[in-house]
Design a protein around this motif. Structure first.
Motif, PDB file in Angstrom:
ATOM      1  N   CYS A 121       0.714  -1.320  -0.087  1.00 50.41           N
ATOM      2  CA  CYS A 121      -0.085   0.083   0.032  1.00 50.41           C
ATOM      3  C   CYS A 121       1.009   1.403   0.010  1.00 50.41           C
ATOM      4  CB  CYS A 121      -0.990  -0.108   1.307  1.00 50.41           C
ATOM      5  SG  CYS A 121      -1.770  -1.320   1.513  1.00 50.41           S
ATOM      6  N   PRO A 122       0.307   2.217  -0.821  1.00 55.40           N
ATOM      7  CA  PRO A 122       1.244   3.434  -0.933  1.00 55.40           C
ATOM      8  C   PRO A 122       0.884   4.327   0.597  1.00 55.40           C
ATOM      9  CG  PRO A 122      -0.635   3.648  -2.154  1.00 55.40           C
ATOM     10  CD  PRO A 122      -0.468   2.446  -1.839  1.00 55.40           C
ATOM     11  N   LYS A 123       1.810   5.355   0.761  1.00 59.73           N
ATOM     12  CA  LYS A 123       1.458   6.228   1.946  1.00 59.73           C
ATOM     13  C   LYS A 123       0.060   6.963   1.776  1.00 59.73           C
ATOM     14  CE  LYS A 123       4.013  10.002   0.134  1.00 59.73           C
ATOM     15  NZ  LYS A 123       5.312  10.882   0.246  1.00 59.73           N
ATOM     16  N   ASP A 124      -0.529   7.209   2.925  1.00 58.89           N
ATOM     17  CA  ASP A 124      -1.985   7.454   2.786  1.00 58.89           C
ATOM     18  C   ASP A 124      -2.275   8.837   2.193  1.00 58.89           C
ATOM     19  OD1 ASP A 124      -2.232   5.255   4.527  1.00 58.89           O
ATOM     20  OD2 ASP A 124      -2.563   6.521   6.421  1.00 58.89           O
ATOM     21  N   GLU A 125      -1.337   9.642   2.013  1.00 61.02           N
ATOM     22  CA  GLU A 125      -1.504  10.914   1.520  1.00 61.02           C
ATOM     23  C   GLU A 125      -1.612  10.892  -0.190  1.00 61.02           C
ATOM     24  OE1 GLU A 125       0.835  11.860   5.280  1.00 61.02           O
ATOM     25  OE2 GLU A 125       0.806  10.361   3.580  1.00 61.02           O
ATOM     26  N   ALA A 181      -4.762  -0.168 -11.011  1.00 66.36           N
ATOM     27  CA  ALA A 181      -4.145  -1.075  -9.917  1.00 66.36           C
ATOM     28  C   ALA A 181      -2.637  -0.441  -9.699  1.00 66.36           C
ATOM     29  CB  ALA A 181      -4.027  -2.492 -10.292  1.00 66.36           C
ATOM     30  N   LEU A 182      -2.441  -0.056  -8.342  1.00 61.74           N
ATOM     31  CA  LEU A 182      -1.056   0.499  -7.925  1.00 61.74           C
ATOM     32  C   LEU A 182      -0.324  -0.811  -7.353  1.00 61.74           C
ATOM     33  CD1 LEU A 182      -3.069   2.824  -7.826  1.00 61.74           C
ATOM     34  CD2 LEU A 182      -1.783   3.803  -5.917  1.00 61.74           C
ATOM     35  N   PHE A 183       0.868  -1.085  -8.337  1.00 61.11           N
ATOM     36  CA  PHE A 183       1.553  -2.122  -7.941  1.00 61.11           C
ATOM     37  C   PHE A 183       2.902  -1.806  -7.459  1.00 61.11           C
ATOM     38  CE2 PHE A 183      -1.374  -5.039  -9.383  1.00 61.11           C
ATOM     39  CZ  PHE A 183      -0.932  -6.100  -9.438  1.00 61.11           C
ATOM     40  N   VAL A 188      -0.217   0.428 -12.693  1.00 61.14           N
ATOM     41  CA  VAL A 188       0.939   1.480 -12.792  1.00 61.14           C
ATOM     42  C   VAL A 188       2.013   0.953 -11.464  1.00 61.14           C
ATOM     43  CG1 VAL A 188       1.383   3.884 -12.094  1.00 61.14           C
ATOM     44  CG2 VAL A 188      -0.842   3.334 -12.959  1.00 61.14           C
ATOM     45  N   GLN A 189       3.201   0.946 -12.282  1.00 60.07           N
ATOM     46  CA  GLN A 189       4.219   0.636 -11.193  1.00 60.07           C
ATOM     47  C   GLN A 189       5.572   1.289 -11.558  1.00 60.07           C
ATOM     48  OE1 GLN A 189       5.095  -3.584 -11.868  1.00 60.07           O
ATOM     49  NE2 GLN A 189       5.484  -3.898  -9.787  1.00 60.07           N
ATOM     50  N   ALA A 190       6.308   1.590 -10.655  1.00 63.95           N
ATOM     51  CA  ALA A 190       7.782   2.250 -11.041  1.00 63.95           C
ATOM     52  C   ALA A 190       8.650   1.534 -11.784  1.00 63.95           C
ATOM     53  CB  ALA A 190       8.476   2.492  -9.730  1.00 63.95           C
ATOM     54  N   ILE A 238       5.081   6.588  -6.239  1.00 60.90           N
ATOM     55  CA  ILE A 238       4.636   6.228  -7.438  1.00 60.90           C
ATOM     56  C   ILE A 238       4.111   7.428  -8.106  1.00 60.90           C
ATOM     57  CG2 ILE A 238       2.113   5.957  -6.254  1.00 60.90           C
ATOM     58  CD1 ILE A 238       2.027   3.203  -8.144  1.00 60.90           C
ATOM     59  N   ASN A 239       3.964   7.362  -9.616  1.00 64.02           N
ATOM     60  CA  ASN A 239       3.654   8.374 -10.363  1.00 64.02           C
ATOM     61  C   ASN A 239       1.999   8.532 -10.418  1.00 64.02           C
ATOM     62  OD1 ASN A 239       3.259  10.094 -12.470  1.00 64.02           O
ATOM     63  ND2 ASN A 239       4.379   8.986 -13.955  1.00 64.02           N
ATOM     64  N   THR A 240       1.731   9.698  -9.395  1.00 63.06           N
ATOM     65  CA  THR A 240       0.297   9.966  -9.155  1.00 63.06           C
ATOM     66  C   THR A 240      -0.285  10.502 -10.486  1.00 63.06           C
ATOM     67  OG1 THR A 240       1.065  11.918  -8.088  1.00 63.06           O
ATOM     68  CG2 THR A 240       0.443  10.144  -6.834  1.00 63.06           C
ATOM     69  N   SER A 241       0.569  11.479 -11.080  1.00 66.29           N
ATOM     70  CA  SER A 241      -0.024  12.062 -12.444  1.00 66.29           C
ATOM     71  C   SER A 241      -0.465  11.089 -13.382  1.00 66.29           C
ATOM     72  CB  SER A 241       1.327  12.895 -12.902  1.00 66.29           C
ATOM     73  OG  SER A 241       1.788  13.913 -12.157  1.00 66.29           O
TER      74      SER A 241
END
Length: 357
Positions: A190-194, A278-280, A315-317, A341-344
């Motif tokens: 999981c990415p940071k809450d922000e 999906a954020l990987f 989406v993955q780095a 991660i690339n939020t844009s």
């Protein structure tokens, strides 16, 4: 004929094994197909027309019990399998336990992956895990077991059955919404809450689309989601630990889009044909990317980066160390590739999928 499929893994793994049951039903329409799984995973199988009976292994209670009670749990489970008199037993889990159970069940045909262990010798039909199979999507990996029966996969559709919960959700869901499920039982996924708060605000305040957030009934997940809601400027709806897996599947089926991390709920959203972003992080999309039921083959061919399969995107780095399959950077339980991660790119995908409809 009686066939037993065994998958002693987690919720998502169990759901991704449903195409195996579907292919066996197509090949043997008159057969009784049983499925053995860990407790807590049975919701992925209940109501599936291709599965006649589910055998639940009480894994948690067995692990938390004393030695004698654990032995009794194991023997009772084995006795139930043995009493069914299976003709074919398929161990769809890498590991020795399923191979031993296949042998002890009395099934004459015992199929599994060749792990090179003593237990593998108890199988009558071993499928070699070559580089192609090992690096394939989990669905295709499981379907490779069909080769032991000289069968070719005829479908790769994931299926999950659920009731109509329209009455339950009456006046609780927006007419049009995005389903957010930002948590996993493994928080290093999981990415940071922000980041999640920013994505919620983007959807609600910039795109004008309501969001509905869910998480499991787990204290850590609920605490993280409550913090996300505090950080967000918008006011998304939330069901924090309140829903069953079947209810979550229904909710996801009504969403315009799913946004979340590599977890079972992501696979459930894909199974009900809701487009996924999906954020990987540490996970491999090649093995675990959201599967599009309209596609014949996996679209996840790259090591990392942004990838697509039908209506779904990962989406993955694009870092050399990604994916690492580790529990966070240097055992920290936090993954920098997700926190940066690339939020844009995520926002662009969300907007594009909503515009596509």
């Amino acid at each position: 004929m009686k066939i037993l499929i065994m998958k002693f893994r987690n919720i998502g793994d169990t759901l991704l094994a449903t195409p195996l049951a579907a292919n066996l039903r197509l090949a043997y329409p008159q057969a009784q197909i049983h499925f053995a799984c860990n407790e807590g995973c049975e919701a992925m199988l209940e109501g599936n027309a291709n599965i006649d009976k589910i055998h639940i292994y009480r894994r948690t209670s067995a692990k938390n019990s004393g030695f004698l009670k654990r032995i009794k749990t194991e023997l009772d489970f084995l006795a139930k399998l043995k009493s069914e008199h299976f003709d074919i037993a398929i161990n769809a889990t890498e590991g020795d336990r399923g191979a031993y159970l296949a042998f002890l069940s009395g099934a004459k045909t015992r199929i599994g992956f060749d792990g090179g262990s003593f237990a593998s010798r108890l199988l009558t039909h071993k499928v070699a895990q070559n580089c192609e199979i090992f690096g394939s999507h989990t669905i295709e990996h499981d379907l490779a077991l069909l080769s032991a029966l000289s069968l070719t996969p005829r479908t790769k559709t994931i299926s999950i059955a659920f009731d109509d919960y329209s009455e339950f959700f009456a006046d609780k869901l927006p007419a049009s919404f995005i389903h957010f499920h930002p948590m996993s039982r493994w928080l290093f996924k999981c990415p940071k809450d922000e980041i999640i708060a920013d994505l919620l605000d983007f959807c609600e305040l910039e795109l004008g689309v309501k969001c509905v957030m869910t998480c499991a009934n787990d204290a850590k997940e609920i605490a993280r989601c409550e913090n996300i809601l505090r950080l967000a400027k918008s006011k998304p709806s939330a069901f924090l630990g309140e829903l069953s897996l079947k209810q979550v599947a229904f909710l996801s089926s009504k969403a315009r889009l799913f946004v979340g991390v590599d977890t079972a709920v992501m696979h459930m959203a894909a199974a009900v044909n809701t487009p996924v972003v999906a954020l990987f992080g540490p996970s491999s999309a090649m093995n675990w990317g959201p599967w599009d039921n309209t596609c014949a083959n996996s679209g996840y061919k790259a090591k990392n980066g942004i990838q697509h399969m039908g209506a779904h995107s990962v989406v993955q780095a694009s870092w050399e160390c990604v994916p690492c399959s580790c529990d966070g950077c240097n055992g920290s339980k936090k993954s920098r590739c997700l926190d940066e991660i690339n939020t844009s790119a995520i926002k662009e995908l969300i907007k594009a999928k909503l515009e596509k409809g």
